[in-house]
Design a protein around this motif. Structure first.
Motif, mmCIF file in Angstrom:
data_model
loop_
_atom_site.group_PDB
_atom_site.id
_atom_site.type_symbol
_atom_site.label_atom_id
_atom_site.label_comp_id
_atom_site.label_asym_id
_atom_site.label_seq_id
_atom_site.Cartn_x
_atom_site.Cartn_y
_atom_site.Cartn_z
ATOM 1 N N ILE A 130 0.783 -1.485 -0.065
ATOM 2 C CA ILE A 130 0.114 0.673 0.261
ATOM 3 C C ILE A 130 0.933 0.596 0.036
ATOM 4 C CG2 ILE A 130 -1.614 0.993 1.006
ATOM 5 C CD1 ILE A 130 -2.444 -1.626 2.873
ATOM 6 N N THR A 131 0.511 1.749 -1.062
ATOM 7 C CA THR A 131 1.941 3.086 -1.446
ATOM 8 C C THR A 131 1.391 4.264 -1.961
ATOM 9 O OG1 THR A 131 4.049 3.778 -2.165
ATOM 10 C CG2 THR A 131 2.931 1.909 -3.696
ATOM 11 N N ASP A 132 1.820 5.637 -2.739
ATOM 12 C CA ASP A 132 1.605 6.428 -2.718
ATOM 13 C C ASP A 132 2.246 6.306 -4.502
ATOM 14 O OD1 ASP A 132 3.635 7.444 -1.991
ATOM 15 O OD2 ASP A 132 3.138 8.872 -1.112
ATOM 16 N N GLY A 133 3.195 5.695 -3.835
ATOM 17 C CA GLY A 133 3.964 5.469 -5.405
ATOM 18 C C GLY A 133 5.113 6.722 -6.012
ATOM 19 N N GLN A 134 5.720 6.764 -5.141
ATOM 20 C CA GLN A 134 7.296 7.792 -5.888
ATOM 21 C C GLN A 134 7.747 7.715 -4.552
ATOM 22 O OE1 GLN A 134 4.158 11.021 -4.966
ATOM 23 N NE2 GLN A 134 4.978 11.637 -6.004
ATOM 24 N N SER A 135 8.731 6.097 -4.682
ATOM 25 C CA SER A 135 9.876 5.212 -4.398
ATOM 26 C C SER A 135 11.657 6.424 -5.006
ATOM 27 C CB SER A 135 9.909 3.886 -4.054
ATOM 28 O OG SER A 135 10.404 3.710 -5.530
#
Ligand code: NAG
Ligand code: NAG
Ligand code: NAG
Ligand code: NAG
Ligand code: NAG
Ligand code: MG
Length: 262
Positions: A130-135
Protein backbone atom coordinates in the motif's frame (compact mmCIF):
# COMPACT_ATOMS: atom_id res chain seq x y z
CA UNK A 1 -29.59 -59.69 -15.84
CA UNK A 2 -26.15 -60.73 -14.74
CA UNK A 3 -25.90 -64.39 -14.95
CA UNK A 4 -23.69 -66.02 -13.84
CA UNK A 5 -22.08 -63.75 -11.25
CA UNK A 6 -18.77 -65.17 -10.16
CA UNK A 7 -17.07 -61.89 -9.35
CA UNK A 8 -18.32 -58.40 -8.68
CA UNK A 9 -16.50 -55.20 -7.84
CA UNK A 10 -18.00 -52.49 -5.72
CA UNK A 11 -16.93 -49.26 -4.08
CA UNK A 12 -17.46 -48.21 -0.51
CA UNK A 13 -17.50 -44.54 0.42
CA UNK A 14 -16.40 -44.12 4.00
CA UNK A 15 -17.13 -41.06 6.11
CA UNK A 16 -16.74 -37.79 4.15
CA UNK A 17 -18.57 -34.47 4.35
CA UNK A 18 -15.58 -32.52 5.66
CA UNK A 19 -13.93 -29.73 3.70
CA UNK A 20 -10.33 -28.64 3.47
CA UNK A 21 -8.86 -25.42 2.30
CA UNK A 22 -5.57 -24.41 0.90
CA UNK A 23 -3.60 -22.32 3.39
CA UNK A 24 -2.80 -18.73 2.41
CA UNK A 25 -0.21 -16.43 3.99
CA UNK A 26 -0.86 -12.71 3.38
CA UNK A 27 1.71 -9.97 4.12
CA UNK A 28 0.80 -6.27 4.14
CA UNK A 29 3.57 -3.77 3.37
CA UNK A 30 2.66 -0.20 4.33
CA UNK A 31 4.35 2.92 2.98
CA UNK A 32 5.22 4.89 6.13
CA UNK A 33 7.27 7.51 4.31
CA UNK A 34 6.89 11.26 4.91
CA UNK A 35 4.96 11.79 1.65
CA UNK A 36 2.03 9.87 3.14
CA UNK A 37 -0.17 12.09 5.34
CA UNK A 38 -1.23 10.97 8.81
CA UNK A 39 -4.83 10.62 7.55
CA UNK A 40 -3.71 8.49 4.63
CA UNK A 41 -1.68 6.29 6.97
CA UNK A 42 -4.77 5.83 9.14
CA UNK A 43 -6.78 4.87 6.03
CA UNK A 44 -4.08 2.31 5.15
CA UNK A 45 -4.39 0.76 8.60
CA UNK A 46 -8.19 0.66 8.29
CA UNK A 47 -7.82 -1.08 4.94
CA UNK A 48 -5.46 -3.63 6.52
CA UNK A 49 -7.91 -4.31 9.34
CA UNK A 50 -10.86 -4.57 6.94
CA UNK A 51 -9.12 -7.04 4.66
CA UNK A 52 -7.76 -9.09 7.57
CA UNK A 53 -11.10 -9.33 9.33
CA UNK A 54 -12.88 -10.33 6.10
CA UNK A 55 -10.37 -13.10 5.39
CA UNK A 56 -10.01 -14.47 8.94
CA UNK A 57 -12.62 -17.16 8.31
CA UNK A 58 -10.27 -18.78 5.77
CA UNK A 59 -7.12 -20.72 6.53
CA UNK A 60 -5.07 -17.52 6.53
CA UNK A 61 -2.16 -16.01 8.42
CA UNK A 62 -1.18 -12.34 8.20
CA UNK A 63 1.98 -10.25 8.63
CA UNK A 64 2.17 -6.46 9.05
CA UNK A 65 5.26 -4.65 7.78
CA UNK A 66 6.04 -0.95 7.34
CA UNK A 67 8.76 0.59 5.21
CA UNK A 68 10.20 4.05 4.96
CA UNK A 69 13.97 4.45 4.62
CA UNK A 70 14.28 1.17 6.55
CA UNK A 71 11.79 -1.68 6.81
CA UNK A 72 10.19 -2.73 10.10
CA UNK A 73 8.52 -6.11 10.52
CA UNK A 74 5.87 -5.22 13.13
CA UNK A 75 4.10 -8.60 13.15
CA UNK A 76 5.27 -11.68 11.31
CA UNK A 77 3.13 -14.75 10.56
CA UNK A 78 4.21 -16.45 13.80
CA UNK A 79 3.27 -13.38 15.85
CA UNK A 80 -0.09 -12.78 14.18
CA UNK A 81 -2.87 -12.69 16.79
CA UNK A 82 -6.24 -13.82 15.42
CA UNK A 83 -8.23 -12.18 18.19
CA UNK A 84 -5.96 -9.20 18.78
CA UNK A 85 -4.93 -8.19 15.24
CA UNK A 86 -6.72 -4.82 15.42
CA UNK A 87 -4.46 -3.77 18.29
CA UNK A 88 -1.47 -5.11 16.40
CA UNK A 89 -2.31 -2.85 13.44
CA UNK A 90 -3.27 0.14 15.60
CA UNK A 91 0.12 -0.09 17.33
CA UNK A 92 1.98 0.64 14.07
CA UNK A 93 3.39 4.17 14.26
CA UNK A 94 4.25 5.87 10.97
CA UNK A 95 8.04 6.23 10.50
CA UNK A 96 7.82 9.37 8.30
CA UNK A 97 11.17 9.14 6.54
CA UNK A 98 12.30 8.11 3.01
CA UNK A 99 10.59 5.80 0.51
CA UNK A 100 12.52 2.60 -0.24
CA UNK A 101 9.61 0.57 -1.57
CA UNK A 102 11.62 -2.01 -3.50
CA UNK A 103 13.85 -2.66 -0.48
CA UNK A 104 10.71 -3.15 1.62
CA UNK A 105 9.47 -5.75 -0.86
CA UNK A 106 12.84 -7.53 -0.71
CA UNK A 107 12.66 -7.71 3.09
CA UNK A 108 9.16 -9.21 2.98
CA UNK A 109 10.11 -11.75 0.32
CA UNK A 110 13.26 -12.88 2.14
CA UNK A 111 12.48 -12.47 5.84
CA UNK A 112 8.67 -12.64 6.16
CA UNK A 113 7.85 -15.35 3.60
CA UNK A 114 10.35 -17.46 5.49
CA UNK A 115 9.57 -20.42 7.71
CA UNK A 116 11.61 -18.85 10.52
CA UNK A 117 8.96 -16.07 10.55
CA UNK A 118 6.07 -18.52 10.67
CA UNK A 119 5.38 -18.70 6.92
CA UNK A 120 3.93 -22.06 5.97
CA UNK A 121 5.91 -23.79 3.21
CA UNK A 122 2.79 -25.23 1.54
CA UNK A 123 0.73 -22.01 1.74
CA UNK A 124 -0.29 -19.76 -1.14
CA UNK A 125 1.48 -16.42 -0.76
CA UNK A 126 0.05 -12.93 -1.21
CA UNK A 127 1.85 -9.59 -0.75
CA UNK A 128 -0.26 -6.42 -0.55
CA UNK A 129 1.80 -3.22 -0.96
CA UNK A 130 0.00 0.00 0.00
CA UNK A 131 1.79 3.12 -1.24
CA UNK A 132 1.50 6.54 -2.86
CA UNK A 133 3.88 5.20 -5.48
CA UNK A 134 6.87 7.53 -5.36
CA UNK A 135 9.87 5.53 -4.26
CA UNK A 136 13.59 6.38 -4.33
CA UNK A 137 14.63 2.86 -5.31
CA UNK A 138 12.32 2.15 -8.28
CA UNK A 139 15.26 0.82 -10.32
CA UNK A 140 15.25 -2.25 -8.03
CA UNK A 141 11.66 -3.28 -8.90
CA UNK A 142 12.66 -5.79 -11.61
CA UNK A 143 15.09 -7.51 -9.19
CA UNK A 144 12.71 -7.72 -6.23
CA UNK A 145 9.64 -8.69 -8.24
CA UNK A 146 11.57 -11.54 -9.82
CA UNK A 147 12.64 -12.65 -6.31
CA UNK A 148 8.95 -12.60 -5.39
CA UNK A 149 8.01 -14.54 -8.53
CA UNK A 150 10.63 -17.14 -7.56
CA UNK A 151 8.64 -17.72 -4.37
CA UNK A 152 5.25 -17.67 -6.18
CA UNK A 153 4.15 -14.57 -4.29
CA UNK A 154 1.10 -12.87 -5.85
CA UNK A 155 1.51 -9.09 -5.53
CA UNK A 156 -1.23 -6.50 -5.18
CA UNK A 157 -0.47 -2.76 -5.31
CA UNK A 158 -2.94 -0.53 -3.48
CA UNK A 159 -2.70 3.18 -4.18
CA UNK A 160 -3.26 6.05 -1.73
CA UNK A 161 -3.09 9.81 -2.17
CA UNK A 162 -1.99 10.88 -5.64
CA UNK A 163 -1.04 7.38 -6.75
CA UNK A 164 -3.55 7.48 -9.59
CA UNK A 165 -3.09 11.11 -10.68
CA UNK A 166 0.72 11.17 -11.03
CA UNK A 167 1.68 9.03 -14.06
CA UNK A 168 5.05 7.93 -12.61
CA UNK A 169 3.30 6.84 -9.41
CA UNK A 170 0.81 4.74 -11.36
CA UNK A 171 3.75 3.24 -13.28
CA UNK A 172 5.23 2.21 -9.95
CA UNK A 173 2.03 0.50 -8.83
CA UNK A 174 1.99 -1.37 -12.12
CA UNK A 175 5.64 -2.41 -11.65
CA UNK A 176 4.91 -3.72 -8.16
CA UNK A 177 1.76 -5.68 -9.02
CA UNK A 178 1.58 -9.15 -10.54
CA UNK A 179 0.24 -9.14 -14.09
CA UNK A 180 -2.42 -8.49 -15.26
CA UNK A 181 -2.42 -5.03 -13.66
CA UNK A 182 -6.20 -4.73 -13.98
CA UNK A 183 -6.58 -7.56 -11.44
CA UNK A 184 -3.85 -6.45 -9.04
CA UNK A 185 -3.80 -2.62 -8.88
CA UNK A 186 -6.51 -0.90 -6.82
CA UNK A 187 -7.30 2.24 -4.88
CA UNK A 188 -7.31 1.94 -1.11
CA UNK A 189 -10.99 3.01 -1.02
CA UNK A 190 -12.07 0.35 -3.48
CA UNK A 191 -13.38 -2.98 -2.27
CA UNK A 192 -12.32 -4.76 -5.45
CA UNK A 193 -9.02 -6.03 -4.08
CA UNK A 194 -10.78 -7.50 -1.08
CA UNK A 195 -13.50 -9.05 -3.26
CA UNK A 196 -10.97 -10.59 -5.63
CA UNK A 197 -8.83 -12.05 -2.86
CA UNK A 198 -11.87 -13.39 -1.02
CA UNK A 199 -13.11 -15.00 -4.23
CA UNK A 200 -9.72 -16.62 -4.80
CA UNK A 201 -9.75 -17.98 -1.25
CA UNK A 202 -13.31 -19.25 -1.60
CA UNK A 203 -12.32 -21.10 -4.74
CA UNK A 204 -9.49 -22.78 -2.86
CA UNK A 205 -11.95 -24.49 -0.51
CA UNK A 206 -12.16 -28.06 -1.65
CA UNK A 207 -14.20 -30.93 -0.26
CA UNK A 208 -11.99 -33.64 1.18
CA UNK A 209 -12.09 -36.66 -1.04
CA UNK A 210 -14.09 -39.45 0.46
CA UNK A 211 -12.14 -42.50 1.34
CA UNK A 212 -13.12 -44.82 -1.44
CA UNK A 213 -12.43 -48.46 -0.97
CA UNK A 214 -12.70 -50.80 -3.88
CA UNK A 215 -13.38 -54.44 -3.15
CA UNK A 216 -13.78 -57.55 -5.11
CA UNK A 217 -16.30 -59.99 -3.89
CA UNK A 218 -16.54 -63.51 -5.12
CA UNK A 219 -20.12 -64.63 -5.05
CA UNK A 220 -20.75 -68.33 -5.01
CA UNK A 221 -24.34 -68.38 -5.97
CA UNK A 222 -26.22 -70.06 -8.69
CA UNK A 223 -28.94 -67.47 -8.33
CA UNK A 224 -29.00 -64.70 -10.91
CA UNK A 225 -29.17 -61.24 -9.43
CA UNK A 226 -29.72 -57.91 -11.17
CA UNK A 227 -27.82 -54.83 -10.03
CA UNK A 228 -30.55 -53.64 -7.68
CA UNK A 229 -30.59 -57.00 -6.03
CA UNK A 230 -26.82 -57.01 -5.64
CA UNK A 231 -27.04 -53.66 -3.86
CA UNK A 232 -29.94 -54.74 -1.66
CA UNK A 233 -28.92 -58.27 -0.87
CA UNK A 234 -25.12 -58.10 -0.87
CA UNK A 235 -23.74 -54.58 -0.49
CA UNK A 236 -26.15 -53.07 2.03
CA UNK A 237 -25.87 -55.97 4.46
CA UNK A 238 -22.09 -55.73 4.08
CA UNK A 239 -22.17 -51.99 4.88
CA UNK A 240 -24.34 -52.72 7.92
CA UNK A 241 -21.75 -55.22 9.12
CA UNK A 242 -19.05 -52.53 8.82
CA UNK A 243 -21.24 -50.07 10.75
CA UNK A 244 -21.66 -52.68 13.46
CA UNK A 245 -17.86 -52.59 13.74
CA UNK A 246 -17.96 -48.82 14.31
CA UNK A 247 -16.84 -47.85 10.81
CA UNK A 248 -18.63 -44.84 9.32
CA UNK A 249 -19.91 -45.77 5.89
CA UNK A 250 -21.43 -42.84 4.02
CA UNK A 251 -22.46 -44.74 0.95
CA UNK A 252 -21.98 -47.92 -0.90
CA UNK A 253 -22.43 -48.36 -4.59
CA UNK A 254 -21.88 -50.95 -7.25
CA UNK A 255 -19.39 -49.63 -9.76
CA UNK A 256 -18.68 -52.43 -12.09
CA UNK A 257 -19.59 -56.02 -12.49
CA UNK A 258 -17.25 -58.49 -14.08
CA UNK A 259 -18.85 -61.60 -15.28
CA UNK A 260 -15.74 -63.69 -15.22
CA UNK A 261 -16.14 -67.41 -15.59
CA UNK A 262 -15.10 -69.18 -12.40
C1 NAG B 1 -13.48 -0.42 6.17
O1 NAG B 1 -14.73 -1.04 6.42
C2 NAG B 1 -15.75 -0.12 6.78
C3 NAG B 1 -16.95 -0.94 7.17
O2 NAG B 1 -17.28 -1.85 6.15
C4 NAG B 1 -16.02 0.83 5.60
O3 NAG B 1 -17.02 1.75 5.94
C5 NAG B 1 -14.75 1.55 5.24
O4 NAG B 1 -14.94 2.33 4.06
C6 NAG B 1 -13.61 0.57 5.00
N1 NAG B 1 -12.39 1.34 4.83
C7 NAG B 1 -11.38 0.93 4.07
C8 NAG B 1 -10.23 1.87 3.93
O5 NAG B 1 -11.34 -0.17 3.55
C1 NAG C 1 -4.11 -11.66 21.44
O1 NAG C 1 -4.97 -10.57 21.60
C2 NAG C 1 -5.91 -10.73 22.66
C3 NAG C 1 -6.91 -9.57 22.57
O2 NAG C 1 -6.23 -8.34 22.53
C4 NAG C 1 -5.16 -10.77 23.96
O3 NAG C 1 -6.07 -10.95 25.03
C5 NAG C 1 -4.17 -11.93 23.93
O4 NAG C 1 -3.36 -11.90 25.09
C6 NAG C 1 -3.27 -11.82 22.70
N1 NAG C 1 -2.46 -13.03 22.59
C7 NAG C 1 -1.14 -13.00 22.54
C8 NAG C 1 -0.46 -14.31 22.40
O5 NAG C 1 -0.51 -11.94 22.59
C1 NAG D 1 15.12 -16.73 6.47
O1 NAG D 1 15.40 -15.93 7.60
C2 NAG D 1 16.67 -16.18 8.18
C3 NAG D 1 16.83 -15.32 9.41
O2 NAG D 1 15.64 -15.13 10.07
C4 NAG D 1 17.76 -15.83 7.18
O3 NAG D 1 19.03 -16.16 7.73
C5 NAG D 1 17.55 -16.63 5.90
O4 NAG D 1 18.49 -16.19 4.92
C6 NAG D 1 16.14 -16.41 5.37
N1 NAG D 1 15.91 -17.26 4.21
C7 NAG D 1 15.82 -16.78 2.98
C8 NAG D 1 15.53 -17.81 1.91
O5 NAG D 1 15.95 -15.62 2.70
C1 NAG E 1 6.08 -22.23 -7.59
O1 NAG E 1 5.07 -22.84 -8.39
C2 NAG E 1 5.58 -23.81 -9.29
C3 NAG E 1 4.45 -24.27 -10.17
O2 NAG E 1 3.30 -24.52 -9.43
C4 NAG E 1 6.21 -24.95 -8.49
O3 NAG E 1 6.76 -25.90 -9.36
C5 NAG E 1 7.32 -24.39 -7.58
O4 NAG E 1 7.83 -25.41 -6.76
C6 NAG E 1 6.78 -23.26 -6.72
N1 NAG E 1 7.88 -22.64 -5.99
C7 NAG E 1 7.83 -22.42 -4.69
C8 NAG E 1 9.03 -21.76 -4.09
O5 NAG E 1 6.86 -22.71 -3.99
C1 NAG F 1 -34.39 -56.49 -10.36
O1 NAG F 1 -35.20 -57.61 -10.06
C2 NAG F 1 -36.37 -57.29 -9.24
C3 NAG F 1 -37.12 -58.59 -8.98
O2 NAG F 1 -36.35 -59.45 -8.17
C4 NAG F 1 -37.26 -56.33 -9.98
O3 NAG F 1 -38.35 -55.98 -9.14
C5 NAG F 1 -36.47 -55.09 -10.34
O4 NAG F 1 -37.24 -54.22 -11.13
C6 NAG F 1 -35.19 -55.44 -11.12
N1 NAG F 1 -34.44 -54.24 -11.28
C7 NAG F 1 -33.78 -53.95 -12.40
C8 NAG F 1 -33.01 -52.66 -12.43
O5 NAG F 1 -33.80 -54.67 -13.37
MG1 MG G 1 7.13 8.64 0.05
Amino acid sequence: MINPLPLCVFMLTLSGCTTAQEATDIAFLLDGSGSVTADQFTTMKTFVKNVTSALLEFDTLFAFVQYSTETTIHVNFAQFNRTGFENQVDDIIQTNRGTNTASGIRTVVEDVFNSSAGARPEANRILIVITDGQSSDASLYPTVTSLADGKNITRYAIGVGNAFSIPSALDELNSIASPPESDHVFRVDSFKALDLIATELEMSIIPTADVVVGMRLRVSSTKSLNETEIEEQVLKPFADKLRDQGITVAGIELRRVYTVEP
